[in-house]
Scaffold this motif. Structure first.
Motif, PDB file in Angstrom:
ATOM      1  N   HIS B 257      37.325  83.034  45.136  1.00  0.00           N
ATOM      2  CA  HIS B 257      38.080  81.794  45.286  1.00  0.00           C
ATOM      3  C   HIS B 257      37.302  80.617  44.709  1.00  0.00           C
ATOM      4  N   PHE B 258      35.995  80.633  44.918  1.00  0.00           N
ATOM      5  CA  PHE B 258      35.167  79.532  44.421  1.00  0.00           C
ATOM      6  C   PHE B 258      34.792  79.734  42.951  1.00  0.00           C
ATOM      7  N   GLY B 259      35.262  80.811  42.338  1.00  0.00           N
ATOM      8  CA  GLY B 259      35.092  80.957  40.893  1.00  0.00           C
ATOM      9  C   GLY B 259      34.110  82.033  40.460  1.00  0.00           C
ATOM     10  N   ALA B 260      33.555  82.788  41.389  1.00  0.00           N
ATOM     11  CA  ALA B 260      32.607  83.820  40.986  1.00  0.00           C
ATOM     12  C   ALA B 260      33.350  85.004  40.355  1.00  0.00           C
ATOM     13  N   GLU B 261      32.677  85.667  39.422  1.00  0.00           N
ATOM     14  CA  GLU B 261      33.246  86.893  38.865  1.00  0.00           C
ATOM     15  C   GLU B 261      32.484  88.079  39.458  1.00  0.00           C
ATOM     16  N   ILE B 262      33.234  89.087  39.864  1.00  0.00           N
ATOM     17  CA  ILE B 262      32.600  90.235  40.504  1.00  0.00           C
ATOM     18  C   ILE B 262      33.027  91.502  39.773  1.00  0.00           C
TER      19      ILE B 262
END
Lengths: 399, 529
Positions: B257-262
């Motif tokens: 949600h905060f923009g991290a890519e996993i």
């Protein structure tokens, strides 16, 4: 799940409100009817019967029984005669109150202790090296509180005329006349209502027999069973503190400020300093000299001001009929000097009463304080005067 | 070669790596999480290993997840859902049993059947422990103190800690000293007399360590039981709805949600170095990804000796790291059950909604340890059982159950060597089932599926070196400013731009999230990212 007391088969039948709470691991009736008023008025006009079994009870026996109790408690039991009952508190080594209860001298080397919290470990820890045995009889002995102006007349047929000679805060062994036979027990002239009254102690197995006998004897005189709600009103009228409400046991206090000394609880009269060593003595001697920094007081809320606050909203004053145990701040000239812990309307005195703790300088009888009053979710202040205690103190109590 | 330049790459999608990623992403940084497995969470994972049954394969209860992390990352909004454990049940082989309930009055009642004095002391004990818990809380919620530093900021925080000590009464000081030095059993002996109470309480002192309940230093870990918090309520332990992986997934959802890519199934071959500086990672498939900062969510040995390489480390650091102890001592047996198990000592199910301890006596526990000391798994081990399906209908089909058994001792270092674990796996599983059978006579008839994890499996499959569930033993000498080694307890490492955000860093293991969050905060504060 709480457990039922030996009286449960009777009280459960009578408790139409189904209002119970947990008291020391037992089911305890809050009120038998939807409202407790009838029980309260019966207490003050006739008498009521309350199940007091959940109290913790310990038998202390042995040559050093008196030494143990005098060491643990703030009173000296050395000169007490058999048959004497004492209201007493006990402290930790810093002089902070752990619990309060009664000590009954049943025989030269035999005492019974009641307490609000379990106290076996504390008593045993302090009994090392003493010739004394401590038995937890909390679940072996049942107790009834028969309280009210007609309690003597109701109990006399059950235990005999010797009852008339039983003085205030004295105990006597009795034989309860039940269903055509006699069962042994103890009657003490004690209670938590500030009225004439007795507490009846007996073995669990005899509990229902005694209950039935007393109910039968009392019924023509208007005896009613009573729950904890009515008791809570009566004990504020009588100025009795309640552990965990008026004070926090030093055992369960998170911070020092939550602990209380006997002097802060206005237990001065029970503390006997000038004697052999007892737990908390040094701290109490020091506090006796310096004086406590705060005191438990009785308060009377100015009804006219209270009424005016409600009038301001177009309302008539409203109080719950139960004692309210939500603490509220107390002020003196706008500065907080303490807090009220129990508040109740006294139907007998027609007064709005409170128990509270305030700075020592604000504790003198007659001192004008302000108590927080919340009306329609708004906070207001009404005058509350420090008042002598007990608020309700009928002659019959000791007569 | 991928050209993307990341602010930070996080190696490992365990809960700490995800927490770290979420904090950095929330601060506006461009972050990438790389997880080797197909599932996120590391050891905090939910896995459907048998159709319809979801196992919390490794970590099985949650207590220490920091409340401020829950708030900062808005985890309830992203799926965090905790169900409190209702009881702690101790079945005994002689037909007796003791259940401690969340209701204190009820617990007193049960305990008083064994000892009235103990029932009375319980309240005093939990009061004392809660008071100390209050003292420990600020330590686990902030970076480790640096006692040798003269930096004014460090001194201020040391003084603040010191104040906690100086404010304490003599009683509390005494209690703390005892808690730091005594064995769990000795410490409990000071409070209680009944073995049936002390035995199940003492095991919290040994979980995840290669110590016995009579080993000095184990008392401290008892405290963790009294620091568990859910929703700010002390002393509560809970199940994550849907299995422990639910916690990891909530953190991952927050991070995304905060923009991290996993990315999953993206194992790391090694950390890219330029001299003594980390510049990115090399994936197992050969891809190279560059980043300004690299953060490891793996344990210290795997990070430095595995992904960096000992030859790139300063020798003193490498030496002290090689002394850092893992010594995994536990395994897991996960079961799918056809119905709720029935304990012969206490039928019914009211007492099965919490945890269940197979810890019938202190000697039993100590004997279990004795065997492990010489390299064999305990013939009769300590088992901590939970049956989350009693309160969570999402983890098993209706009427069926999942049973998680944490088993200690299962020493990583078998006498024959750790690589012999695979051939002993089923014998280990059988031992656990045979032990259970002494309490649940028909257990063998109701098992639908069995999943056995030895310390070797924990290492091979979940990347936990030597199978240690805490990324290194949680003993006092490996905590605070000495975790993982003295001088490197502040998430930085001797490799520039490489950070350690895992349970191998302060404040250590358990599903806390604190190392991940504190690492992210340290990086942001240092403006390195």
């Amino acid at each position: 799940m709480p457990r039922p007391t030996p009286f449960h088969p009777r009280t459960a039948e009578l408790c139409t409100s189904l209002a119970y709470k947990e008291w020391a691991g037992c089911y305890a009736v809050c009120r038998y009817d939807t409202y407790h008023d009838r029980e309260y008025y019966a207490l003050r006009h006739q008498a009521t019967l309350m199940d007091a079994t959940p109290l913790y009870k310990y038998e202390v026996r042995g040559a050093n029984a008196v030494d143990l109790l005098s060491r643990v408690m703030v009173r000296n039991f050395a000169k007490h005669k058999v048959g004497r009952v004492s209201y007493v508190c006990w402290c930790d080594r810093d002089g902070k109150v752990l619990d309060d209860g009664t000590v009954t001298k049943l025989d030269e080397e035999h005492f019974r202790v009641t307490s609000a919290d379990p106290s076996l470990a504390w008593l045993e820890r302090n009994a090392r090296g003493l010739d004394v045995t401590i038995t937890d009889v909390s679940r072996e002995i049942a107790a009834l509180a028969l309280q009210g102006p007609l309690s003597r007349d109701m109990l006399r047929p059950v235990v005999g005329a010797a009852l008339d000679d039983l003085a205030f805060f004295r105990a006597m062994p009795v034989e309860y006349a039940v269903a055509g036979r006699k069962v042994p027990g103890i009657v003490t002239r004690t209670g938590y209502t500030g009225d004439l009254g007795y507490e009846l102690w007996m073995a669990n197995d005899d509990a229902l027999l005694v209950y039935d006998a007393v109910m039968e004897s009392g019924a023509p005189l208007g005896l009613l069973p009573m729950g904890l709600d009515a008791l809570d009103v009566a004990r504020v009228e009588a100025g009795f503190v309640l552990a965990s409400v008026e004070y926090t046991s030093a055992r369960s206090a998170f911070i020092e400020k939550q602990k209380s000394t006997p002097y802060e609880l206005a237990f001065d009269w029970m503390v006997q300093l000038n004697r052999g060593p007892f737990i908390g003595q040094d701290a109490l001697v020091a506090e006796k000299q310096s004086g406590p920094s705060r005191r438990l007081v009785g308060l009377e809320v100015d009804w006219n001001e209270f009424e005016a606050i409600y009038e301001g909203f177009g309302l008539v004053p409203h109080l719950t009929t139960e004692t309210c145990r939500l603490g509220v701040p107390l002020y003196q000239s706008g500065r907080q000097v303490g807090y009220a812990t129990s508040r109740t309307w006294s139907p007998m005195l027609k007064k709005y009463l409170a128990l509270g703790t305030v700075e020592a300088s604000a504790a003198n009888v007659g001192t004008k304080l302000e108590i927080e009053v919340t009306c329609e979710y708004e906070r207001h202040l009404a005058t509350a005067r420090v008042s002598p205690m007990p608020f309700f103190d009928p002659e019959r109590k000791k007569a | 070669m991928a050209r993307t330049q990341w602010d930070a790459i996080i190696v490992g999608g365990g809960h700490n790596g995800l927490v770290c990623a979420a904090y950095l992403a929330k601060a506006g940084r461009k972050v990438l999480v790389l997880e080797k497995r197909h599932l996120l969470g590391g050891a905090a994972v939910s896995e459907e290993l048998y159709p319809g049954f979801t196992y919390s394969a490794c970590s099985y209860v949650v207590s220490l997840l920091r409340p401020w992390i829950i708030r900062d990352l808005e985890l309830p909004r992203f799926g965090l859902d905790m169900i409190p454990l209702e009881s702690s049940f101790l079945p005994l082989p002689d037909g007796r049993s003791m259940c401690r309930w969340s209701d204190a009055a009820l617990t007193r009642e049960e305990v008083s059947r064994f000892s009235r004095k103990d029932a009375e002391s319980l309240g005093d004990f939990s009061m004392a422990m809660s008071k100390i818990g209050r003292f420990v809380k600020p330590i686990i919620d902030s970076p480790a103190p640096e006692p040798a530093s003269w930096n004014p900021k460090e001194l201020v925080s040391l003084l603040r800690l010191g104040r906690h000590f100086s404010d304490a009464t003599v009683d509390q000081m005494e209690l703390r000293m005892k808690l730091l030095t005594m064995s769990a059993v000795d410490f409990l002996d000071e409070w209680f007399e009944s073995e049936e109470l002390k035995s199940p309480m003492s095991v919290s002192g040994i979980i995840g360590t290669f110590l016995g309940v009579r080993s000095p230093g184990t008392a401290y870990v008892l405290l963790h039981h009294y620091m568990g918090e859910i929703d700010g309520a002390f002393r509560s332990w809970g199940f994550s709805r849907g299995g422990t992986g639910g916690v990891s997934n909530a953190i991952a959802n927050s991070a995304r949600h905060f923009g991290a890519e996993i990315r999953t199934e993206s194992g790391i071959e090694r950390i890219l170095l330029d001299g003594d500086k980390a510049t990115g990672v090399v994936l197992e498939n050969g891809d190279e990804l560059r980043a300004n900062q690299v953060i490891s969510g793996c344990d210290p040995r795997r990070t430095f000796f595995g992904l960096v390489g000992r030859e790139h480390l300063p020798e003193d650091f490498a030496t002290s790291l090689s002394r850092y102890r893992f010594r995994g001592s536990s395994g897991k047996v996960n079961l799918a059950l056809d119905r709720l198990p029935e304990f012969s000592c206490r039928p019914g199910d009211a007492h099965l909604r919490g945890d269940i301890a197979i810890a019938p006596s202190i000697d039993y526990l100590e004997r279990a340890y004795d065997e492990a000391k010489y390299g064999t798994f305990s013939r009769r081990p300590y088992i901590n059982i939970v049956i989350p399906s009693t309160v969570d209908s999402t983890v098993a089909p209706p009427g069926k159950h999942v049973m998680s058994c944490f088993v200690q001792y299962a020493p990583y270092d078998l006498a024959e060597g750790p690589s012999h674990w695979p051939e002993k796996r089923e014998a280990f599983g059988d031992t656990v089932i045979d032990t259970l059978e002494e309490y649940i006579p028909d257990i063998k008839k109701i098992i639908l599926h069995r999943h056995v994890l030895t310390p070797w499996d924990l290492e091979q499959e979940y990347g936990l070196t030597e199978g240690n569930i805490f990324h290194g033993e949680l003993t006092l000498d490996q905590m605070a400013f000495q975790r993982p080694t003295s001088g490197w307890a502040r998430y930085r490492t001797p490799i520039r731009n490489l950070w350690l955000a895992s349970s191998g860093a302060h404040p250590g293991g358990g599903l806390m999230g604190a190392p991940g969050a504190l690492c992210a905060k340290a990086m942001l504060e240092a403006r390195t990212v």
